[in-house]
Enzyme design. Structure first.
Site, mmCIF file in Angstrom:
data_model
loop_
_atom_site.group_PDB
_atom_site.id
_atom_site.type_symbol
_atom_site.label_atom_id
_atom_site.label_comp_id
_atom_site.label_asym_id
_atom_site.label_seq_id
_atom_site.Cartn_x
_atom_site.Cartn_y
_atom_site.Cartn_z
ATOM 1 N N LYS A 20 0.831 -1.140 -0.107
ATOM 2 C CA LYS A 20 0.136 -0.012 0.173
ATOM 3 C C LYS A 20 0.917 1.273 0.053
ATOM 4 C CE LYS A 20 -2.973 0.739 3.574
ATOM 5 N NZ LYS A 20 -2.844 2.212 4.190
ATOM 6 N N SER A 21 1.883 1.271 0.688
ATOM 7 C CA SER A 21 2.854 2.473 1.100
ATOM 8 C C SER A 21 3.361 2.760 -0.235
ATOM 9 C CB SER A 21 3.752 2.375 2.081
ATOM 10 O OG SER A 21 2.932 2.474 3.453
ATOM 11 N N ARG A 25 3.020 5.864 -3.438
ATOM 12 C CA ARG A 25 4.316 6.773 -3.888
ATOM 13 C C ARG A 25 4.236 6.479 -5.077
ATOM 14 N NH1 ARG A 25 4.343 5.677 1.436
ATOM 15 N NH2 ARG A 25 5.568 7.055 2.956
ATOM 16 N N ARG A 119 -8.223 12.356 12.522
ATOM 17 C CA ARG A 119 -6.972 12.241 12.494
ATOM 18 C C ARG A 119 -5.922 13.596 12.677
ATOM 19 N NH1 ARG A 119 -5.364 7.041 9.121
ATOM 20 N NH2 ARG A 119 -3.543 7.251 9.991
ATOM 21 N N ASP A 316 1.852 -0.847 11.982
ATOM 22 C CA ASP A 316 0.607 -1.458 11.453
ATOM 23 C C ASP A 316 0.313 -2.790 11.865
ATOM 24 O OD1 ASP A 316 0.189 1.075 10.385
ATOM 25 O OD2 ASP A 316 0.868 0.572 7.978
ATOM 26 N N LYS A 343 -4.304 5.941 14.452
ATOM 27 C CA LYS A 343 -4.511 5.126 13.118
ATOM 28 C C LYS A 343 -5.891 5.330 12.803
ATOM 29 C CE LYS A 343 -0.224 4.450 12.821
ATOM 30 N NZ LYS A 343 0.468 5.420 11.762
ATOM 31 N N ARG A 347 -6.277 2.400 17.994
ATOM 32 C CA ARG A 347 -5.918 0.843 17.977
ATOM 33 C C ARG A 347 -5.672 0.373 19.330
ATOM 34 N NH1 ARG A 347 -3.194 0.307 12.127
ATOM 35 N NH2 ARG A 347 -4.907 0.251 10.886
ATOM 36 N N ARG A 393 -7.444 -3.324 9.736
ATOM 37 C CA ARG A 393 -6.511 -4.283 10.207
ATOM 38 C C ARG A 393 -6.969 -4.958 11.633
ATOM 39 N NH1 ARG A 393 -2.147 -3.269 6.959
ATOM 40 N NH2 ARG A 393 -1.837 -1.301 6.375
HETATM 41 C C1 S3P Z 1 2.481 4.941 6.164
HETATM 42 C C2 S3P Z 1 3.062 5.194 7.250
HETATM 43 C C3 S3P Z 1 2.662 4.927 8.671
HETATM 44 C C4 S3P Z 1 1.583 3.632 8.475
HETATM 45 C C5 S3P Z 1 0.548 4.015 7.502
HETATM 46 C C6 S3P Z 1 1.240 4.214 6.031
HETATM 47 C C7 S3P Z 1 3.003 5.510 4.716
HETATM 48 O O1 S3P Z 1 1.880 5.918 9.035
HETATM 49 O O2 S3P Z 1 0.922 3.590 9.741
HETATM 50 O O3 S3P Z 1 -0.222 2.760 7.117
HETATM 51 O O4 S3P Z 1 2.685 4.983 3.933
HETATM 52 O O5 S3P Z 1 3.856 6.502 4.846
HETATM 53 P P1 S3P Z 1 2.827 7.111 9.961
HETATM 54 O O6 S3P Z 1 3.671 7.655 9.181
HETATM 55 O O7 S3P Z 1 1.649 8.031 10.556
HETATM 56 O O8 S3P Z 1 3.380 6.449 11.126
#
Ligand code: S3P
Length: 433
Positions: A20-21, A25, A119, A316, A343, A347, A393
């Site tokens: 996902k991350s 990007r 958030r 996560d 989150k 959580r 999650r």
């Molecule tokens: C993410 C960073 C994390 C993670 C999120 C995805 C990202 O959050 O918990 O699911 O893709 O940069 P934080 O950067 O706020 O810790």
């Protein structure tokens, strides 16, 4: 040993939806880079779809070319969006896109669903404002909707010491920094290293970033498109790995999964629990290592201690690692996890509520909790639905726990798995068969 009447196992070889991350990007950076490139194995989760739609509403050219495959033609100026950009449930979409919008000086409104609207956004507003962005947070306590005002003057550089380790905040600053004059310096200090996908992808596409402290060397004009194959998501793999670990006789091979070192906390914790797990790197693509992970389910024994320094590399995975702890002979101790409160749901609170509903004797701390695990623990009968607070999650962690329960657990909000893992239930059936 697990009760022999419950002979479930997870067995098979699988690949996973794209990380996902890295998916967020890839779409954003390729939209900024010069040229055309294809993305394969993009996450099909709703969060990444939110990023895709927002980028298209900004005028980015992203077209489907196959299953989870997209062609991105980048390099254009984005347009002021004619309607609010809906980031849905996705914090990554809102925070990273804020960096781009601030950098381009576009007037734009960013909205989110009920969870995202609660958030914290002060964490990006502060550094972006220091760089010269003008943004109003219209929600309570500096939360979304975020209203960015048009700006003609370019952003300034910044030297920002982040109060919390957050890859989203770091990435928002780096993305905004891409639009500053190269003579300006963009420097970020992190209290503890967070996931580094942004640094890796920017460098691979030509905008160099030097580390400790993180310093942006390149700018948008340096970004040149490159085809990207997204590795499987290790945060999704974590559910199957823990499922196989707590079901003796299981055997899983997960192929082409991300082995980025800033995301490997889950493997370290599985090793602490005595799980038989091995990972082997086979390839690199656009600066990201990936490979195969193999796990055999067997006896689980060992104290699991998650320290504050470890939290960013498994942030996560804490819900599913809590499930691992329940079935591991030894103490499970979590500290330094305050960030879990911010989150998709709180959580930390939700996990402690669940432990209570499961009649687990635990000790609560402001930043975590502890309890003693037991491989023979029998999941008690639960009659009141287990709340999952629209949090993907939490749902998936409880589904894995459910595999060790004689009576099906009443789990709320199953449809929320589609945020990160739309095929979760199909894969579960396949691995159980
Ligand atoms: C993410 C960073 C994390 C993670 C999120 C995805 C990202 O959050 O918990 O699911 O893709 O940069 P934080 O950067 O706020 O810790």
């Amino acid at each position: 040993m697990q009760n022999p009447l419950l002979a479930r196992t997870l067995r098979g070889t699988l690949t996973l939806p794209g990380d996902k991350s890295i998916s967020h990007r890839a779409l954003m950076f390729l939209s900024l880079a010069r040229g055309t490139a294809d993305v394969q194995n993009l996450s099909s989760g709703k969060d990444v779809l939110s990023t895709l739609t927002c980028l298209q509403n900004l005028g980015a050219n992203i077209a489907p070319i196959g299953q989870n495959a997209w062609r991105v033609t980048g390099g254009q100026a984005f347009l002021a969006p004619s309607k609010p950009l809906d980031c849905g449930n996705s914090g990554t979409t809102m925070r990273l896109l804020s960096g781009i919008i601030a950098g381009m000086g576009l007037p734009a409104m960013l909205t989110g669903d009920e969870s995202l609207s609660q958030r914290p956004m002060k964490r990006i507003i502060e550094p972006l404002t220091q760089m010269g962005a003008v943004v109003q947070a219209l929600g309570t306590n500096q939360s979304a909707p975020l209203h960015f005002l048009q700006r003609q003057t370019p952003l300034r550089g910044v030297h920002y010491a982040m109060p919390v380790a957050s890859a989203q905040v770091k990435s928002a600053i780096l993305l905004a920094g891409l639009f500053t004059d190269p003579a300006e310096s963009v420097v970020i200090e992190e209290p503890v290293p967070s996931r580094d996908h942004t640094e890796r992808m920017l460098a691979a596409l030509g905008a160099q970033v030097s580390l400790t402290p993180i310093t942006l060397i390149g700018r948008r004009a340096d970004l040149l498109s490159q085809d990207i194959t997204i590795p499987g998501d290790i945060s999704s793999a974590a559910f199957w790995l823990v499922g196989a670990a707590i079901l003796p006789g299981s055997n899983l091979i997960i192929q082409q999964v991300s082995l980025n070192p800033t995301r490997l906390g889950v493997l370290k914790v599985l090793a602490m629990a005595g799980a038989s797990v091995t990972a082997e790197e086979t390839l690199q693509n656009v600066g990201e290592p990936y490979g195969n992970i193999q796990l055999h389910g067997g006896a689980l024994k060992g104290d699991i201690t998650i320290t504050p320094e470890m939290v960013p590399e498994l942030i996560d995975e804490i819900p599913i690692l809590t499930v691992l702890g329940l079935f591991t002979q030894g103490m499970f101790t979590l500290h330094g996890a305050e960030e879990l409160r911010f989150k998709e749901s709180d959580r930390l609170k939700a996990l402690m509520e669940t432990l209570k509903a499961l009649k687990v004797d635990f000790t609560a701390y402001p930043d975590g909790f502890s309890f003693e695990g037991n491989p023979d623990w029998q999941v008690p009968k639960v009659e009141t639905p287990l709340a999952t607070h629209h949090d993907h999650r939490l749902v998936m962690a409880l589904e894995i726990l459910n595999l060790r329960s004689f009576l099906p657990l009443p789990i709320e909000g199953k449809e929320w798995v589609s945020i990160s893992y739309p095929g979760f239930y199909e894969t579960l059936s396949r691995l159980l068969a």
